[in-house]
Motif scaffolding. Sequence first.
Motif, PDB file in Angstrom:
ATOM      1  N   TRP A  56       1.264  -1.055   0.116  1.00 55.07           N
ATOM      2  CA  TRP A  56      -0.566   0.236   0.289  1.00 55.07           C
ATOM      3  C   TRP A  56       0.741   1.033  -0.104  1.00 55.07           C
ATOM      4  O   TRP A  56       0.196   2.289  -0.769  1.00 55.07           O
ATOM      5  CB  TRP A  56      -1.054  -0.096   0.946  1.00 55.07           C
ATOM      6  N   GLY A  57       1.907   1.367   1.165  1.00 56.96           N
ATOM      7  CA  GLY A  57       3.051   2.175   0.571  1.00 56.96           C
ATOM      8  C   GLY A  57       3.300   2.591  -0.619  1.00 56.96           C
ATOM      9  O   GLY A  57       3.140   3.638  -0.940  1.00 56.96           O
ATOM     10  N   THR A  73       6.126   9.922   9.461  1.00 57.59           N
ATOM     11  CA  THR A  73       5.968   8.757  10.394  1.00 57.59           C
ATOM     12  C   THR A  73       7.187   8.818  11.453  1.00 57.59           C
ATOM     13  O   THR A  73       6.236   8.386  13.062  1.00 57.59           O
ATOM     14  CB  THR A  73       6.363   7.365   9.423  1.00 57.59           C
ATOM     15  N   THR A 118      10.092   1.145   0.954  1.00 61.70           N
ATOM     16  CA  THR A 118       9.033   1.678   0.074  1.00 61.70           C
ATOM     17  C   THR A 118       9.023   2.356  -1.063  1.00 61.70           C
ATOM     18  O   THR A 118       8.256   1.801  -1.793  1.00 61.70           O
ATOM     19  CB  THR A 118       8.163   2.308   1.368  1.00 61.70           C
ATOM     20  N   THR A 124       6.932  11.319   3.394  1.00 58.81           N
ATOM     21  CA  THR A 124       6.493  10.465   4.221  1.00 58.81           C
ATOM     22  C   THR A 124       7.408   9.969   5.465  1.00 58.81           C
ATOM     23  O   THR A 124       6.594   9.492   6.360  1.00 58.81           O
ATOM     24  CB  THR A 124       5.871   9.281   3.139  1.00 58.81           C
ATOM     25  N   GLU A 143       0.786   4.210  -3.426  1.00 57.26           N
ATOM     26  CA  GLU A 143       0.445   5.644  -2.425  1.00 57.26           C
ATOM     27  C   GLU A 143       1.562   6.555  -3.103  1.00 57.26           C
ATOM     28  O   GLU A 143       1.144   7.414  -3.233  1.00 57.26           O
ATOM     29  CB  GLU A 143       0.541   6.341  -1.021  1.00 57.26           C
ATOM     30  N   SER A 150       0.509   7.520   2.765  1.00 64.03           N
ATOM     31  CA  SER A 150       1.921   6.841   2.869  1.00 64.03           C
ATOM     32  C   SER A 150       1.948   6.298   4.526  1.00 64.03           C
ATOM     33  O   SER A 150       3.091   5.601   4.704  1.00 64.03           O
ATOM     34  CB  SER A 150       2.467   7.226   1.197  1.00 64.03           C
ATOM     35  N   ASN A 170       0.556   4.144   6.097  1.00 65.61           N
ATOM     36  CA  ASN A 170       0.839   3.292   5.864  1.00 65.61           C
ATOM     37  C   ASN A 170       2.336   2.329   6.034  1.00 65.61           C
ATOM     38  O   ASN A 170       2.519   1.540   6.829  1.00 65.61           O
ATOM     39  CB  ASN A 170       0.790   2.596   4.514  1.00 65.61           C
ATOM     40  N   VAL A 171       3.179   3.644   6.657  1.00 69.90           N
ATOM     41  CA  VAL A 171       5.166   3.521   7.228  1.00 69.90           C
ATOM     42  C   VAL A 171       4.317   3.143   8.177  1.00 69.90           C
ATOM     43  O   VAL A 171       5.179   2.155   8.921  1.00 69.90           O
ATOM     44  CB  VAL A 171       5.645   4.442   6.623  1.00 69.90           C
ATOM     45  N   THR A 197       3.461   0.114   9.515  1.00 67.06           N
ATOM     46  CA  THR A 197       4.441  -0.892   9.554  1.00 67.06           C
ATOM     47  C   THR A 197       5.384  -1.506  10.370  1.00 67.06           C
ATOM     48  O   THR A 197       5.606  -1.837  10.945  1.00 67.06           O
ATOM     49  CB  THR A 197       5.570  -1.041   7.732  1.00 67.06           C
TER      50      THR A 197
END
Length: 445
Positions: A115-116, A151, A320, A147, A119, A289, A292-293, A296
């Motif tokens: 997914w990341g 995060t 990613t 991104t 994106e 993104s 998702n990151v 993870t």
Amino acid sequence: MTHGVEEVPLTLEGRPPKTLGVLDQGALWANLGVSLLGFSGALFLIDPLDGVPLSLGAALLATVIGSLIGTAMVGLSAIPGTRTGQPAMVLLRGLFGARMSYVPTVLNIVQMLGWGAFELWVIAKAANAMFGGIPYEAWVIVAGVLTTALTIWPLGAIRVLRRYVTIGVIISMLWFAWHMISDAPPYTGGSWEAFAPAVDYVIALSVSWVPMAADFARHSRSSKAAFTGVVGGYTLAQVACLGLGVYAVAIAGAEAVAADSTSVFGTFVAVPLGVLFFAVLTLRETDQSFANVYSTTMSLQNLMPRVDRRVFSVAIGVLTVGIALVVDVNSYGAFLGVIGAVFVPMFAVLAVEYFLFGGSRSWNTAEDAPSRWSMLVPWALGFVAYWLTTSTPTVAGWDQIWAGLRDAIGFTREPWMNGALGGAVVAALVTAVIGLVRQRRSAAR
């Protein structure tokens, strides 16, 4: 602490701050509900069976029903995170045991990496649609750096979404809706035949967030704030996103979008001041993104709880970006189907065990939580039920396997059947039976 504001602890041993209210959660999930992939993905909603298009009324109703069902699942999966203060994959220690929780954790890492990368790909393609001449690779790297930065300061990122970004997104969506609804050709024809797979598709869009809901809900001030933020914010945004996507696909042409999903971006750019407002939506896409990151990273901490999450964030961000440089997006629809089949029944098992059989009072998320092999049974049966009842096509070879199994056991898939609901109901019922048997045995002792 970060600049005087409490942030996510660096390891699982730290105390999670409870700083997010309903507006924070609502803004986060509303922004996650608006996706550039969702605009082109409206093609799967309109014609999920590739040749059996829905009527406009059927497509819009499928969007509302699928969004409500999917977000209700996501909202319920967020509540244990608020109550325990644990991330999503750590919560699975209480369901499967510590060691067995590694299996869904690894699956989640794989899907979140995918997914990341998707994106970052869509951000770069959208940027190219607005500002040609700059290489795709450059946009991927820029989006990847932003991104990763988000995060590292996740709670700060959510506050920025609530205070600034959400307003820009609402204005942009209204602007595009004003122009596209009036410019789109009349939507005529279609039927209700593919209604069930369309609902399946929308549920899959929503429920793909189940494995990360608790990662953010653990910082909510209350379970009510987490649930309301998810269901309210995401449902409204996804319905608006897919509804606008229906008109954008109609303007761009379904055949053109089927051949190149990014061709729909030109429709947005062509609107008066389209570059400005589409730039807002493209910049906002980094929250997808980021989510998702970050998820993870939280999943990796279930495997290695004492490693600094910033180290994971940087490593996952780089990985990613690498994937995004070579990713193939043609399997997007199939990817959603596989995610739904894995995580929908798992959510159902978690919900029944946590809310109905006392899990909320004694949920064991310790590193030595004992294995609970019995919970694999309803998960596996729910997975099978999903594929027996779904009518959404994925990969030809995979679909043929399940078609053969239906024939072998004499099972007839009816048009009204829905894979997500079928998988969830079977998993929930089997979990309930196991729970009742366990309670009777305990009472007998």
